[in-house]
Design a protein around this motif. Structure first.
Motif, PDB file in Angstrom:
ATOM      1  N   PRO A 235       0.829  -1.211   0.000  1.00  0.00           N
ATOM      2  CA  PRO A 235       0.000   0.000   0.000  1.00  0.00           C
ATOM      3  C   PRO A 235       0.864   1.263   0.000  1.00  0.00           C
ATOM      4  O   PRO A 235       1.848   1.369   0.737  1.00  0.00           O
ATOM      5  N   GLY A 236       0.515   2.196  -0.870  1.00  0.00           N
ATOM      6  CA  GLY A 236       1.266   3.439  -0.984  1.00  0.00           C
ATOM      7  C   GLY A 236       2.305   3.439  -2.084  1.00  0.00           C
ATOM      8  O   GLY A 236       2.861   4.487  -2.417  1.00  0.00           O
ATOM      9  N   ASP A 237       2.587   2.256  -2.667  1.00  0.00           N
ATOM     10  CA  ASP A 237       3.568   2.185  -3.742  1.00  0.00           C
ATOM     11  C   ASP A 237       3.008   2.777  -5.031  1.00  0.00           C
ATOM     12  O   ASP A 237       1.788   2.835  -5.238  1.00  0.00           O
ATOM     13  N   CYS A 238       3.917   3.184  -5.900  1.00  0.00           N
ATOM     14  CA  CYS A 238       3.534   3.804  -7.172  1.00  0.00           C
ATOM     15  C   CYS A 238       3.975   2.933  -8.344  1.00  0.00           C
ATOM     16  O   CYS A 238       4.964   2.205  -8.248  1.00  0.00           O
ATOM     17  N   ALA A 239       3.230   3.033  -9.422  1.00  0.00           N
ATOM     18  CA  ALA A 239       3.656   2.470 -10.706  1.00  0.00           C
ATOM     19  C   ALA A 239       4.172   3.630 -11.543  1.00  0.00           C
ATOM     20  O   ALA A 239       3.522   4.669 -11.651  1.00  0.00           O
ATOM     21  N   VAL A 240       5.348   3.453 -12.112  1.00  0.00           N
ATOM     22  CA  VAL A 240       5.966   4.498 -12.923  1.00  0.00           C
ATOM     23  C   VAL A 240       5.820   4.111 -14.388  1.00  0.00           C
ATOM     24  O   VAL A 240       6.318   3.066 -14.818  1.00  0.00           O
ATOM     25  N   LEU A 241       5.109   4.929 -15.140  1.00  0.00           N
ATOM     26  CA  LEU A 241       4.832   4.639 -16.548  1.00  0.00           C
ATOM     27  C   LEU A 241       5.679   5.537 -17.439  1.00  0.00           C
ATOM     28  O   LEU A 241       5.918   6.705 -17.122  1.00  0.00           O
ATOM     29  N   ARG A 242       6.114   4.999 -18.560  1.00  0.00           N
ATOM     30  CA  ARG A 242       6.814   5.800 -19.570  1.00  0.00           C
ATOM     31  C   ARG A 242       5.864   6.007 -20.740  1.00  0.00           C
ATOM     32  O   ARG A 242       5.561   5.086 -21.501  1.00  0.00           O
ATOM     33  N   PRO A 243       5.390   7.244 -20.946  1.00  0.00           N
ATOM     34  CA  PRO A 243       4.446   7.513 -22.036  1.00  0.00           C
ATOM     35  C   PRO A 243       5.136   7.639 -23.393  1.00  0.00           C
ATOM     36  O   PRO A 243       6.366   7.692 -23.483  1.00  0.00           O
ATOM     37  N   GLU A 244       4.315   7.698 -24.434  1.00  0.00           N
ATOM     38  CA  GLU A 244       4.799   7.929 -25.796  1.00  0.00           C
ATOM     39  C   GLU A 244       4.081   9.143 -26.368  1.00  0.00           C
ATOM     40  O   GLU A 244       3.003   9.518 -25.905  1.00  0.00           O
ATOM     41  N   ASN A 245       4.680   9.750 -27.378  1.00  0.00           N
ATOM     42  CA  ASN A 245       4.014  10.821 -28.097  1.00  0.00           C
ATOM     43  C   ASN A 245       3.006  10.233 -29.075  1.00  0.00           C
ATOM     44  O   ASN A 245       3.192   9.123 -29.594  1.00  0.00           O
ATOM     45  N   PHE A 366      16.597  18.546 -27.493  1.00  0.00           N
ATOM     46  CA  PHE A 366      15.276  18.063 -27.091  1.00  0.00           C
ATOM     47  C   PHE A 366      15.331  17.300 -25.774  1.00  0.00           C
ATOM     48  O   PHE A 366      16.201  16.447 -25.581  1.00  0.00           O
ATOM     49  N   PRO A 367      14.407  17.561 -24.851  1.00  0.00           N
ATOM     50  CA  PRO A 367      14.398  16.866 -23.558  1.00  0.00           C
ATOM     51  C   PRO A 367      13.841  15.459 -23.668  1.00  0.00           C
ATOM     52  O   PRO A 367      13.121  15.116 -24.614  1.00  0.00           O
ATOM     53  N   GLU A 368      14.179  14.662 -22.678  1.00  0.00           N
ATOM     54  CA  GLU A 368      13.667  13.293 -22.589  1.00  0.00           C
ATOM     55  C   GLU A 368      12.246  13.294 -22.034  1.00  0.00           C
ATOM     56  O   GLU A 368      11.897  14.130 -21.198  1.00  0.00           O
ATOM     57  N   ILE A 369      11.433  12.365 -22.514  1.00  0.00           N
ATOM     58  CA  ILE A 369      10.091  12.202 -21.951  1.00  0.00           C
ATOM     59  C   ILE A 369      10.221  11.777 -20.492  1.00  0.00           C
ATOM     60  O   ILE A 369      10.932  10.827 -20.163  1.00  0.00           O
ATOM     61  N   ALA A 370       9.553  12.501 -19.611  1.00  0.00           N
ATOM     62  CA  ALA A 370       9.627  12.195 -18.180  1.00  0.00           C
ATOM     63  C   ALA A 370       8.679  11.051 -17.833  1.00  0.00           C
ATOM     64  O   ALA A 370       7.569  10.946 -18.373  1.00  0.00           O
ATOM     65  N   ASP A 371       9.128  10.174 -16.936  1.00  0.00           N
ATOM     66  CA  ASP A 371       8.257   9.111 -16.432  1.00  0.00           C
ATOM     67  C   ASP A 371       7.126   9.730 -15.620  1.00  0.00           C
ATOM     68  O   ASP A 371       7.262  10.816 -15.052  1.00  0.00           O
TER      69      ASP A 371
END
Length: 399
Positions: A235-245, A366-371
């Motif tokens: 409980p309280g943990d996060c899922a970190v997603l990497r999006p796409e354009n 160009f910057p990297e896509i942030a998680d």
């Protein structure tokens, strides 16, 4: 004369500290230092005890005064009680923190890091700098004078062998990028999984609130790939997603940059420093893959974006405007033009038709896509192969 080298280490959660570290690196290059820029967790931690040249630490603040994820291992390492109290007696260092003074634990990671380095015998080159998002010039309000002081002190210790490289000269690119005459096969664009990451497939996306409710809250269900090791979470943990354009945004961008004709042609990336590009980025890929999966073309550009774009504009009017955005005096105008209306990189480039980035500089501009991190709303004991996220959708209009 002492060796003219600098090591710049950053801890960054959303990219601001990383961007600042590379900005300092470019300024050091102009002053003829040999520079290496890495995240704190990238560097060989033991080497910090034997480093004979200055180290500059740049770290942001995340959560309630916590250190960024790519600084945690380094931080735990230097907190070890077994480290002798004089282990860093040969280290000259400087620390700059990025934070927001409206929070109670303002710049805590930078303050604790500076204190710990001093406890272990390190010698500060200059006083710790505290960047404050609440400053009317933003983080640059503290960074610019801090850097001016830093260079004054360092150049006293390491006199210039020749004049400073003028601001009108573009720095060298981080990578050599060339198109190669090979057919694209199924392996192009495939990346190896980083330890701790997992493949998952979105199997459900349902609105949980009534259609007439002001807040759109969605339930997203992700099914984990059976071939990967099943993760455990509490409980309280996060899922970190990497999006796409979005494909449509990428197509518009490639057309805008006049790269559509070569978007699917195979290219080879040869970084001049392997620490610059994440290991999961394939070294043979395509422009379309890079601008879909890695570069954030929908981000609001920072000051460094305009600093680099200045070198590639063929219009004097555009160059004048870009230069103003890079000065301390022009930060208020940059806030008005870009930050407040949340103008994206695509929109900025549309306003500047004579400013186009050479292929070899794409990793510098160009910057990297942030998680993106989201709290998990399911229990691993109940659904070990499924991760549920309950997310409030925020819609807003820019000016």
């Amino acid at each position: 004369m002492s060796e003219r080298r600098l090591l710049i280490l950053y801890g960054s959660q959303t990219g601001y500290a990383k961007d600042t570290a590379y900005r300092i690196g470019r300024q050091a290059w102009r002053r003829h230092f040999s520079v290496s820029v890495q995240s704190m967790d990238q560097v060989d931690k033991w080497s910090i005890f034997t480093t004979t040249y200055p180290v500059i630490f740049v770290c942001s603040t995340t959560g309630q005064g916590e250190e960024p994820d790519n600084m945690k291992k380094f931080w735990r390492f230097i907190l070890r009680k077994t480290i002798p109290y004089d282990a860093l007696s040969g280290l000259n260092y400087a620390v700059f923190g990025l934070g927001d003074s409206s929070y109670q634990k303002f710049n805590f990671p930078a303050k604790r890091l500076s204190r710990r380095l001093q406890q272990l015998g390190g010698t500060p080159i200059v006083d710790r700098g505290d960047g404050d998002d609440q400053h009317y010039l933003g983080l640059d309000g503290a960074l610019d004078p801090w850097l001016e002081n830093l260079w004054t002190v360092l150049l006293d210790q390491y006199p210039l062998p020749k004049p400073i490289v003028p601001e009108s000269v573009a720095p060298d690119p981080s990578c050599d990028i060339d198109y190669i005459d090979e057919q694209i096969d199924a392996s192009v664009g495939k990346t190896e999984l980083i330890p701790g990451t997992h493949l998952a497939r979105l199997v459900k996306s349902d609105r949980m609130t009534a259609p007439d409710h002001f807040q759109d809250v969605h339930l997203f269900e992700f099914e984990l790939d059976d071939s990967t090791q099943t993760p455990q979470w509490s409980p309280g943990d996060c899922a970190v997603l990497r999006p796409e354009n979005l494909d449509s945004d990428v197509n518009d961008f490639l057309q805008q940059m006049h790269w559509t004709e070569h978007a699917d042609k195979l290219l080879q990336i040869k970084p001049r420093d392997e620490s610059i590009i994440p290991k999961w980025i394939p070294r043979c890929t395509t422009l379309r893959w890079l601008f879909t999966n890695y570069f954030d073309i929908m981000a609001v550009p920072r000051r460094s974006f305009f600093e680099m774009l200045y070198y590639f504009s063929s219009s004097e009017n555009e160059k004048e405007r870009l230069h103003e955005f890079t000065t301390s005096e022009g930060q208020d105008e940059l806030q008005t033009y870009c930050m407040r209306p949340r103008r994206t990189i695509v929109e900025v480039l549309d306003d500047l038709p004579c400013s186009r980035v050479p292929l070899e500089y794409i990793f510098d501009v160009f910057p990297e896509i942030a998680d993106r991190s989201f709290s998990i709303s399911s229990a691993s004991a109940v659904t070990p192969h499924r991760v549920d996220l309950t997310v409030a959708i925020v819609n807003y209009k820019t000016l």
